[in-house]
Design a protein around this motif. Structure first.
Motif, PDB file in Angstrom:
ATOM      1  N   HIS A  84       0.784  -1.318  -0.165  1.00 48.71           N
ATOM      2  CA  HIS A  84       0.035  -0.059   0.072  1.00 48.71           C
ATOM      3  C   HIS A  84       0.842   1.333  -0.031  1.00 48.71           C
ATOM      4  CE1 HIS A  84       0.832  -0.549   4.358  1.00 48.71           C
ATOM      5  NE2 HIS A  84       0.485   0.565   4.233  1.00 48.71           N
ATOM      6  N   ILE A  85       2.045   1.064   0.593  1.00 49.90           N
ATOM      7  CA  ILE A  85       3.065   2.469   0.691  1.00 49.90           C
ATOM      8  C   ILE A  85       3.323   2.534  -0.712  1.00 49.90           C
ATOM      9  CG2 ILE A  85       5.120   3.336   1.546  1.00 49.90           C
ATOM     10  CD1 ILE A  85       4.966   1.664   3.867  1.00 49.90           C
TER      11      ILE A  85
ATOM     12  N   ILE B 190      10.223   2.708   3.894  1.00 53.03           N
ATOM     13  CA  ILE B 190      10.127   1.216   4.767  1.00 53.03           C
ATOM     14  C   ILE B 190      11.505   1.139   5.047  1.00 53.03           C
ATOM     15  CG2 ILE B 190       9.846  -1.068   4.288  1.00 53.03           C
ATOM     16  CD1 ILE B 190       7.999  -0.079   1.856  1.00 53.03           C
ATOM     17  N   PHE B 191      11.845   0.771   6.218  1.00 47.84           N
ATOM     18  CA  PHE B 191      13.173   0.502   6.807  1.00 47.84           C
ATOM     19  C   PHE B 191      12.891  -0.697   7.634  1.00 47.84           C
ATOM     20  CE2 PHE B 191      12.005   3.954   9.772  1.00 47.84           C
ATOM     21  CZ  PHE B 191      12.561   3.455  11.107  1.00 47.84           C
ATOM     22  N   ALA B 192      14.320  -1.264   7.667  1.00 45.53           N
ATOM     23  CA  ALA B 192      14.337  -2.377   8.785  1.00 45.53           C
ATOM     24  C   ALA B 192      15.402  -2.141   9.569  1.00 45.53           C
ATOM     25  CB  ALA B 192      14.752  -3.756   7.899  1.00 45.53           C
ATOM     26  N   TYR B 193      14.935  -2.318  11.010  1.00 45.77           N
ATOM     27  CA  TYR B 193      15.985  -1.796  12.274  1.00 45.77           C
ATOM     28  C   TYR B 193      15.936  -3.045  13.083  1.00 45.77           C
ATOM     29  CZ  TYR B 193      17.350   0.166  16.628  1.00 45.77           C
ATOM     30  OH  TYR B 193      18.046   0.650  17.552  1.00 45.77           O
ATOM     31  N   GLY B 194      17.040  -3.553  13.667  1.00 47.69           N
ATOM     32  CA  GLY B 194      17.258  -4.332  14.775  1.00 47.69           C
ATOM     33  C   GLY B 194      18.825  -4.939  14.873  1.00 47.69           C
TER      34      GLY B 194
ATOM     35  N   ARG C  25      10.533  -6.414  -4.717  1.00 53.06           N
ATOM     36  CA  ARG C  25       9.185  -6.646  -4.978  1.00 53.06           C
ATOM     37  C   ARG C  25       8.523  -5.191  -5.390  1.00 53.06           C
ATOM     38  NH1 ARG C  25       7.023 -11.557  -3.614  1.00 53.06           N
ATOM     39  NH2 ARG C  25       8.642 -13.124  -2.614  1.00 53.06           N
ATOM     40  N   ALA C  26       9.151  -4.160  -4.617  1.00 56.18           N
ATOM     41  CA  ALA C  26       8.732  -2.841  -4.825  1.00 56.18           C
ATOM     42  C   ALA C  26       8.993  -2.451  -6.248  1.00 56.18           C
ATOM     43  CB  ALA C  26       9.453  -1.967  -3.897  1.00 56.18           C
ATOM     44  N   PHE C  27       9.883  -2.801  -6.824  1.00 59.06           N
ATOM     45  CA  PHE C  27      10.482  -2.593  -8.187  1.00 59.06           C
ATOM     46  C   PHE C  27       9.283  -3.111  -9.091  1.00 59.06           C
ATOM     47  CE2 PHE C  27      15.240  -2.681  -7.033  1.00 59.06           C
ATOM     48  CZ  PHE C  27      15.057  -1.716  -6.561  1.00 59.06           C
TER      49      PHE C  27
ATOM     50  N   MET D 234       4.472  13.911  -8.080  1.00 61.85           N
ATOM     51  CA  MET D 234       5.801  13.245  -7.779  1.00 61.85           C
ATOM     52  C   MET D 234       5.859  12.814  -6.702  1.00 61.85           C
ATOM     53  SD  MET D 234       9.676  14.758  -8.005  1.00 61.85           S
ATOM     54  CE  MET D 234       9.524  15.591  -6.296  1.00 61.85           C
ATOM     55  N   GLY D 235       5.985  11.281  -6.378  1.00 61.73           N
ATOM     56  CA  GLY D 235       6.445  10.500  -5.183  1.00 61.73           C
ATOM     57  C   GLY D 235       7.622  10.107  -5.087  1.00 61.73           C
ATOM     58  N   LYS D 236       7.982  10.032  -3.863  1.00 58.15           N
ATOM     59  CA  LYS D 236       9.434   9.220  -3.555  1.00 58.15           C
ATOM     60  C   LYS D 236       9.229   8.119  -2.573  1.00 58.15           C
ATOM     61  CE  LYS D 236      12.603  12.124  -3.437  1.00 58.15           C
ATOM     62  NZ  LYS D 236      13.899  13.321  -2.914  1.00 58.15           N
ATOM     63  N   LEU D 237       9.913   7.002  -2.765  1.00 56.19           N
ATOM     64  CA  LEU D 237       9.860   5.853  -2.131  1.00 56.19           C
ATOM     65  C   LEU D 237      11.366   5.688  -1.534  1.00 56.19           C
ATOM     66  CD1 LEU D 237       8.665   3.350  -0.962  1.00 56.19           C
ATOM     67  CD2 LEU D 237       9.067   2.146  -3.122  1.00 56.19           C
ATOM     68  N   ASN D 238      11.554   5.885  -0.215  1.00 64.33           N
ATOM     69  CA  ASN D 238      12.941   5.656   0.257  1.00 64.33           C
ATOM     70  C   ASN D 238      12.669   4.082   0.833  1.00 64.33           C
ATOM     71  OD1 ASN D 238      14.154   8.094   0.088  1.00 64.33           O
ATOM     72  ND2 ASN D 238      12.411   8.727   1.455  1.00 64.33           N
TER      73      ASN D 238
END
Length: 259
Positions: A71-72, A84-88, A113-115, A232-236
């Motif tokens: 959805h993002i 979207i980020f992963a932390y740990g 998968r986002a690509f 314009m949208g930006k995906l990080n």
């Protein structure tokens, strides 16, 4: 949109199994609860924590992506920004969650998968008078220094700047126009070779830097009256370096500086 926090627990690895470690983290996906149980025969009550969503060790990559990231990506195509980020801790599966492996396809992570989703959505909308431009960049933050992973001089330090109109940006960061999922994958693979990784006592291939793969999607819609509407949208897509205690990773030298 709001910030959502989800937790994924990986299965025990081969070293942990050979050491006869116990699984003390238990997930309740229906309630969004994580419970930490004491090892052995301790009578201590488990500690419980609640998140927006939790994913047990047997969660498939596709399920995780559809429920947390899909959805993002769609909102980025509508002109919004998303991250979207992963932390740990090191060795918990951040890079596997974000990157995965190319083959078999079911093990691909959030980034590839986002690509695929972006170009799949674009393919269904280009016939309706909408044109798209997709650009990609890839950087890492290593020991508080910014480096361009897509540059031939990847070790050159870049500067963080701020513009009153465009906001914060990285000066001289390389940005490529991409037209297919394959082109995005090639840039990602090229950048990954320039990224800092190193062995610790907890992970043989620990990511020692933060990496940010950014996709910018611009769309121009021509309306029936001849006017145009630009979005314009930006995906990080962020894979953070491991957050760990030096005593557990037995970090020394460069590894200690990185921590």
């Amino acid at each position: 949109e709001t910030v959502r926090v989800v937790v994924r627990c990986r299965p025990l690895n081969s070293k942990e199994k050979s050491d006869r470690r116990e699984q003390i983290v238990h997930m309740d996906p229906k309630m969004g609860n994580v419970s930490l149980h004491s090892s052995g025969k301790s009578a201590e009550e488990p500690k419980r924590f609640t998140f927006d969503q939790v994913y047990p060790p047997d969660t498939q990559q596709e399920v995780l992506y559809q429920q947390t990231a899909g959805h993002i990506v769609d909102s980025v195509l509508e002109g919004f920004n998303g991250t979207i980020f992963a932390y740990g801790q090191t060795g918990t599966g951040k890079t596997f969650t974000m990157e995965g492996v190319n083959e078999p396809a079911e093990l691909r992570g959030i980034i590839p998968r986002a690509f695929h989703q972006i170009f799949e959505r674009i393919a269904t909308r280009t016939s309706g008078g909408v044109e798209f431009l997709v650009r990609a960049s890839y950087l890492e933050i290593y020991n508080e220094e910014i480096r361009d992973l897509l540059s031939k001089q990847a070790h050159n330090k870049l500067e963080l700047k701020e513009d009153p109109q465009s906001g914060v940006y990285v000066k001289d960061l390389t940005s490529y126009v991409v037209k297919t999922t394959r082109e995005c994958d090639k840039l990602r693979d090229f950048g990954a070779k320039n990224r800092h990784v190193g062995a610790t006592a907890m992970n043989q291939d620990s990511s020692r830097s933060h990496s940010i793969y950014t996709i910018t999607v611009e769309s121009c819609e021509t309306r029936e009256d001849g006017s145009t509407h630009i979005k314009m949208g930006k995906l990080n897509l962020v894979d953070l370096a491991g957050s760990e205690r030096q005593s557990k990773t037995q970090a020394t030298g460069d590894r200690l500086k990185e921590a």
